[in-house]
Design a protein around this motif. Sequence first.
Motif, short mmCIF file in Angstrom:
data_model
loop_
_atom_site.label_atom_id
_atom_site.label_comp_id
_atom_site.label_asym_id
_atom_site.label_seq_id
_atom_site.Cartn_x
_atom_site.Cartn_y
_atom_site.Cartn_z
N GLN A 83 63.78 19.03 36.12
CA GLN A 83 64.37 18.22 37.19
C GLN A 83 64.15 18.82 38.60
O GLN A 83 63.75 18.11 39.52
N LYS A 84 64.40 20.12 38.78
CA LYS A 84 64.26 20.72 40.12
C LYS A 84 62.81 20.73 40.60
O LYS A 84 62.52 20.28 41.71
N PRO A 85 61.87 21.26 39.77
CA PRO A 85 60.47 21.28 40.23
C PRO A 85 59.88 19.88 40.45
O PRO A 85 58.85 19.73 41.09
N TYR A 86 60.55 18.85 39.92
CA TYR A 86 60.11 17.45 40.10
C TYR A 86 60.09 17.08 41.58
O TYR A 86 59.40 16.16 41.99
N PHE A 87 60.87 17.83 42.40
CA PHE A 87 60.95 17.53 43.83
C PHE A 87 60.08 18.46 44.68
O PHE A 87 59.90 18.23 45.87
N GLU A 107 52.82 19.21 39.75
CA GLU A 107 53.09 17.87 39.20
C GLU A 107 52.64 17.72 37.75
O GLU A 107 53.32 17.10 36.94
N TYR A 108 51.44 18.25 37.43
CA TYR A 108 50.87 18.01 36.10
C TYR A 108 51.81 18.40 34.96
O TYR A 108 52.20 17.55 34.17
N PRO A 109 52.19 19.70 34.85
CA PRO A 109 53.09 20.05 33.74
C PRO A 109 54.50 19.49 33.87
O PRO A 109 55.12 19.12 32.88
N VAL A 110 55.02 19.39 35.13
CA VAL A 110 56.42 18.99 35.31
C VAL A 110 56.60 17.49 35.05
O VAL A 110 57.38 17.07 34.19
N ILE A 119 65.07 10.56 43.22
CA ILE A 119 66.49 10.95 43.29
C ILE A 119 67.22 10.28 42.12
O ILE A 119 67.06 9.07 41.90
N GLY A 120 68.00 11.06 41.38
CA GLY A 120 68.75 10.50 40.26
C GLY A 120 68.09 10.71 38.90
O GLY A 120 68.64 10.30 37.88
N THR A 121 66.92 11.35 38.88
CA THR A 121 66.25 11.61 37.59
C THR A 121 67.04 12.68 36.82
O THR A 121 67.34 13.74 37.38
#
Length: 443
Positions: A84-88, A124-127, A194-196
Amino acid sequence: MSNHHVSIEDVPLNGFHQLLTIRSSGGWLMDGYVLSIIGVAMVQFSAALGLTSFWEGMVAASALIGIFVGGFAGGWLSDRLGRQKPYFFGPVIFFVCSLAQLWVQSGEALFWLRFLIGIGVGIEYPVAGSLLVEFMPRKYRGPRLAMLTIIWFLGAALAYIVGNLLLSTGAPDAWRWVLASPAVIGIVLFLVRIGTPESPRWLLSKGRSAEAEAVIKKVYGPSFSLKNLPEEKTEKKISLWALLHSGYGKRMLFVSLFWSCSVIPVFAVYSFAPRVLEALNLTGKWESFGSVAITLLFVVGCIIATRIINVLGRRAMVIHSFLWSALALLALGACSNGSAWLILVLFGAYAVLIGGAQVLQLVYPNEIFPTEVRAFAVGMGASLSRIGAAIGTWAVPIALNSIGIGNTMYAAAAVSFVGLAASILLAPETRSLSLQEAASLNH
């Protein structure tokens, strides 16, 4: 109705899955966009900043070098911090570093900003990939992974369209706005994400079962619980050495070779599409029209490949894809002084025919490795292929100046023939096998 016995692997697609697909595929759209936008503005910023062909190659390859670093970093971060955190992280990097290009004054500064953008893409790729795979019901995983490749090329097409529109304004510093344009996608991607929720599988692996249960209820409904999550063997950490010695070395070699050989010519052609088309005497409207047309044909190739992947089988598809696309590149080398139409037809043929090898980049490594090494193998394949792509991209402007366009195309064909040989010797067939069977070494 009780859902006690329904695995979340088998639930029908719901609104959450569709939204998650949009949230994750934004990363691939961004990747296609940022890697292609550099080619659109290359001629302009190269002149404005007075770049040598060495620095032109370095700037074009910088994002690919960043992806190599970011791929490893993203895998490590998503193990430590969750998904979730690295998604941003990616969207923030895209926004800040793209915007900074409005004030860039040298090739070196541009190199470092593009390098950082590459790290964002690499994360992005792994996350984004892990989040999508960990929530997606099994039936939809393959098609959704293949679809990400199509989204990549749509991002590339968008870069050519937006880039050429901005350049056509004729503003003296239009190239700065072209390079800064990905900032818009970065901010949209941040807001959409946001909200994932965090992945319940990751939460469980960290012993946070109450939080995992809460996420499952929120996503699948109040009648679902941890009981609906299939039992997973705890994933043991595996080193590269253990991976190679466990009998998976041959498969790792295959994935690295086929992935590299399928992306090197694509990235080289892509980063310099306008320059390559110019060298083939396609100037003026042909240059911008040709770039967009070829990009859309890549999309067509990927869509056709996604449609026939289960009919043709994986092995046959990768072999045919390399064979015919290599012949198209050979013909481009031989006809480098041909008519504009002939050049575009051959470029187009390459774009459609390489589609098979392109969509298999995400399908093969996800199928032929067992769960405990799958993410690691996908990350390795992505990172190693990007080194090859970075070298290929860096070499293109130098090759165009020294050996000419015809020989540059012959070199790209040679790379494709290496991919063909690797596929004939090493490619397994995994069509109609379950994931367990596909990943086992004795079928």
